[in-house]
Design a protein around this motif. Structure first.
Motif, PDB file in Angstrom:
ATOM      1  N   LEU A   6     -34.550 -26.634  10.694  1.00  0.00           N
ATOM      2  CA  LEU A   6     -34.599 -25.662  11.773  1.00  0.00           C
ATOM      3  C   LEU A   6     -33.558 -26.054  12.821  1.00  0.00           C
ATOM      4  CD1 LEU A   6     -38.481 -25.703  12.159  1.00  0.00           C
ATOM      5  CD2 LEU A   6     -37.128 -24.238  10.673  1.00  0.00           C
ATOM      6  N   SER A   7     -32.603 -25.177  13.056  1.00  0.00           N
ATOM      7  CA  SER A   7     -31.520 -25.483  13.989  1.00  0.00           C
ATOM      8  C   SER A   7     -31.890 -25.039  15.401  1.00  0.00           C
ATOM      9  CB  SER A   7     -30.228 -24.811  13.540  1.00  0.00           C
ATOM     10  OG  SER A   7     -29.821 -25.331  12.307  1.00  0.00           O
ATOM     11  N   LEU A   8     -32.638 -25.898  16.080  1.00  0.00           N
ATOM     12  CA  LEU A   8     -32.975 -25.665  17.474  1.00  0.00           C
ATOM     13  C   LEU A   8     -33.318 -27.006  18.111  1.00  0.00           C
ATOM     14  CD1 LEU A   8     -36.515 -24.229  17.991  1.00  0.00           C
ATOM     15  CD2 LEU A   8     -35.761 -24.980  15.781  1.00  0.00           C
ATOM     16  N   VAL A   9     -33.172 -27.075  19.413  1.00  0.00           N
ATOM     17  CA  VAL A   9     -33.440 -28.323  20.130  1.00  0.00           C
ATOM     18  C   VAL A   9     -34.951 -28.511  20.239  1.00  0.00           C
ATOM     19  CG1 VAL A   9     -33.142 -29.563  22.302  1.00  0.00           C
ATOM     20  CG2 VAL A   9     -31.295 -28.128  21.425  1.00  0.00           C
ATOM     21  N   PRO A  10     -35.475 -29.660  19.768  1.00  0.00           N
ATOM     22  CA  PRO A  10     -36.914 -29.911  19.875  1.00  0.00           C
ATOM     23  C   PRO A  10     -37.361 -29.970  21.332  1.00  0.00           C
ATOM     24  CG  PRO A  10     -35.870 -31.497  18.417  1.00  0.00           C
ATOM     25  CD  PRO A  10     -34.778 -30.738  19.081  1.00  0.00           C
ATOM     26  N   VAL A  11     -38.574 -29.477  21.585  1.00  0.00           N
ATOM     27  CA  VAL A  11     -39.142 -29.445  22.930  1.00  0.00           C
ATOM     28  C   VAL A  11     -40.511 -30.112  22.880  1.00  0.00           C
ATOM     29  CG1 VAL A  11     -40.030 -27.903  24.730  1.00  0.00           C
ATOM     30  CG2 VAL A  11     -37.925 -27.338  23.550  1.00  0.00           C
ATOM     31  N   TYR A  31     -41.270 -24.438  26.550  1.00  0.00           N
ATOM     32  CA  TYR A  31     -42.226 -24.687  25.475  1.00  0.00           C
ATOM     33  C   TYR A  31     -42.650 -23.380  24.809  1.00  0.00           C
ATOM     34  CZ  TYR A  31     -46.882 -25.419  23.496  1.00  0.00           C
ATOM     35  OH  TYR A  31     -47.976 -25.403  22.678  1.00  0.00           O
ATOM     36  N   ARG A  32     -42.943 -22.360  25.598  1.00  0.00           N
ATOM     37  CA  ARG A  32     -43.364 -21.073  25.037  1.00  0.00           C
ATOM     38  C   ARG A  32     -42.243 -20.417  24.243  1.00  0.00           C
ATOM     39  NH1 ARG A  32     -46.662 -19.077  30.349  1.00  0.00           N
ATOM     40  NH2 ARG A  32     -48.527 -20.335  29.957  1.00  0.00           N
ATOM     41  N   ALA A  33     -41.011 -20.508  24.730  1.00  0.00           N
ATOM     42  CA  ALA A  33     -39.864 -19.958  24.001  1.00  0.00           C
ATOM     43  C   ALA A  33     -39.659 -20.716  22.688  1.00  0.00           C
ATOM     44  CB  ALA A  33     -38.609 -20.022  24.864  1.00  0.00           C
ATOM     45  N   PHE A  34     -39.842 -22.042  22.729  1.00  0.00           N
ATOM     46  CA  PHE A  34     -39.729 -22.877  21.528  1.00  0.00           C
ATOM     47  C   PHE A  34     -40.770 -22.445  20.491  1.00  0.00           C
ATOM     48  CE2 PHE A  34     -41.438 -26.617  19.314  1.00  0.00           C
ATOM     49  CZ  PHE A  34     -40.311 -27.054  18.627  1.00  0.00           C
ATOM     50  N   CYS A  35     -42.018 -22.270  20.915  1.00  0.00           N
ATOM     51  CA  CYS A  35     -43.084 -21.852  19.993  1.00  0.00           C
ATOM     52  C   CYS A  35     -42.771 -20.488  19.373  1.00  0.00           C
ATOM     53  CB  CYS A  35     -44.424 -21.811  20.715  1.00  0.00           C
ATOM     54  SG  CYS A  35     -45.068 -23.442  21.133  1.00  0.00           S
ATOM     55  N   ASN A  83     -45.521 -35.928  21.455  1.00  0.00           N
ATOM     56  CA  ASN A  83     -45.543 -34.679  22.210  1.00  0.00           C
ATOM     57  C   ASN A  83     -44.687 -33.603  21.542  1.00  0.00           C
ATOM     58  OD1 ASN A  83     -47.303 -35.558  24.178  1.00  0.00           O
ATOM     59  ND2 ASN A  83     -45.680 -36.373  25.464  1.00  0.00           N
ATOM     60  N   MET A  84     -43.598 -34.025  20.887  1.00  0.00           N
ATOM     61  CA  MET A  84     -42.779 -33.059  20.150  1.00  0.00           C
ATOM     62  C   MET A  84     -43.529 -32.563  18.917  1.00  0.00           C
ATOM     63  SD  MET A  84     -38.843 -34.186  20.662  1.00  0.00           S
ATOM     64  CE  MET A  84     -38.957 -35.788  19.941  1.00  0.00           C
ATOM     65  N   LEU A  85     -44.269 -33.463  18.250  1.00  0.00           N
ATOM     66  CA  LEU A  85     -45.063 -33.051  17.097  1.00  0.00           C
ATOM     67  C   LEU A  85     -46.188 -32.105  17.528  1.00  0.00           C
ATOM     68  CD1 LEU A  85     -45.537 -33.256  14.058  1.00  0.00           C
ATOM     69  CD2 LEU A  85     -47.080 -35.159  14.532  1.00  0.00           C
ATOM     70  N   LYS A  86     -46.805 -32.379  18.683  1.00  0.00           N
ATOM     71  CA  LYS A  86     -47.855 -31.480  19.206  1.00  0.00           C
ATOM     72  C   LYS A  86     -47.305 -30.079  19.409  1.00  0.00           C
ATOM     73  CE  LYS A  86     -50.076 -34.867  22.035  1.00  0.00           C
ATOM     74  NZ  LYS A  86     -50.401 -35.241  23.393  1.00  0.00           N
ATOM     75  N   ALA A  87     -46.104 -29.974  19.976  1.00  0.00           N
ATOM     76  CA  ALA A  87     -45.499 -28.662  20.204  1.00  0.00           C
ATOM     77  C   ALA A  87     -45.235 -27.964  18.873  1.00  0.00           C
ATOM     78  CB  ALA A  87     -44.197 -28.814  20.990  1.00  0.00           C
ATOM     79  N   LEU A  88     -44.734 -28.694  17.889  1.00  0.00           N
ATOM     80  CA  LEU A  88     -44.457 -28.106  16.580  1.00  0.00           C
ATOM     81  C   LEU A  88     -45.747 -27.643  15.905  1.00  0.00           C
ATOM     82  CD1 LEU A  88     -42.304 -27.516  14.404  1.00  0.00           C
ATOM     83  CD2 LEU A  88     -42.754 -29.798  13.507  1.00  0.00           C
ATOM     84  N   CYS A  89     -46.770 -28.489  15.918  1.00  0.00           N
ATOM     85  CA  CYS A  89     -48.054 -28.140  15.295  1.00  0.00           C
ATOM     86  C   CYS A  89     -48.691 -26.934  15.981  1.00  0.00           C
ATOM     87  CB  CYS A  89     -49.013 -29.324  15.339  1.00  0.00           C
ATOM     88  SG  CYS A  89     -48.570 -30.648  14.219  1.00  0.00           S
ATOM     89  N   ASP A  90     -48.644 -26.893  17.304  1.00  0.00           N
ATOM     90  CA  ASP A  90     -49.224 -25.773  18.039  1.00  0.00           C
ATOM     91  C   ASP A  90     -48.484 -24.465  17.737  1.00  0.00           C
ATOM     92  OD1 ASP A  90     -51.102 -27.410  19.137  1.00  0.00           O
ATOM     93  OD2 ASP A  90     -50.163 -27.520  21.117  1.00  0.00           O
ATOM     94  N   ALA A  91     -47.180 -24.556  17.508  1.00  0.00           N
ATOM     95  CA  ALA A  91     -46.399 -23.361  17.206  1.00  0.00           C
ATOM     96  C   ALA A  91     -46.699 -22.839  15.801  1.00  0.00           C
ATOM     97  CB  ALA A  91     -44.913 -23.664  17.342  1.00  0.00           C
TER      98      ALA A  91
END
Length: 127
Positions: A6-11, A31-35, A83-91
């Motif tokens: 995935l070509s995007l900056v991790p948040v 964070y919301r835009a990342f999700c 915290n980056m994994l939490k954002a990925l999992c939540d998305a």
């Protein structure tokens, strides 16, 4: 091994409060835009055997020599990998309690990426 890049900056996932529902803090909006972006890319994260690599972009202020030396090296600064994994999992998942085996790596790179490596055969729990 199946690989999703995935070509995007991790948040990282920010610490949120009730107030974030109406207050537009920059960290929460990122964070919301990342999700939303992760959901558009239809990324998948199985419950076990996954290796997630977060590639964080190097600062523009670094010299070309330093960038060359640090490319692919471990990223030992904030944001934290969990915290980056939490954002990925939540998305990806509505309820991520079923995820039980994930390996996380955080490295420097030319541009931001999230690489998700999944084994072709799922891990079985020995009974």
């Amino acid at each position: 091994m199946t690989r999703q890049t995935l070509s995007l900056v991790p948040v990282p996932k920010p610490r949120m409060t009730q107030r974030d529902r109406w207050q537009k803090r920059p960290a929460v909006m990122r964070y919301r835009a990342f999700c939303d972006h992760i959901r558009l890319l239809k990324a998948q994260l199985p419950p076990s055997g996954t290796h997630v690599t977060f590639v964080l972009p190097m600062p523009k202020s670094w010299s070309a020599k330093k960038k060359q030396a640090m490319n692919g090296k471990p990223h030992t600064q904030r944001p934290d990998a969990d915290n980056m994994l939490k954002a990925l999992c939540d998305a990806i998942h509505e309820e991520d309690s079923g995820i039980w085996d994930v390996r996380i790596t955080k490295v420097w790179g030319e541009s931001g990426q999230i690489i998700i490596d999944t084994p072709d055969v799922g891990l079985e729990v020995a009974a």
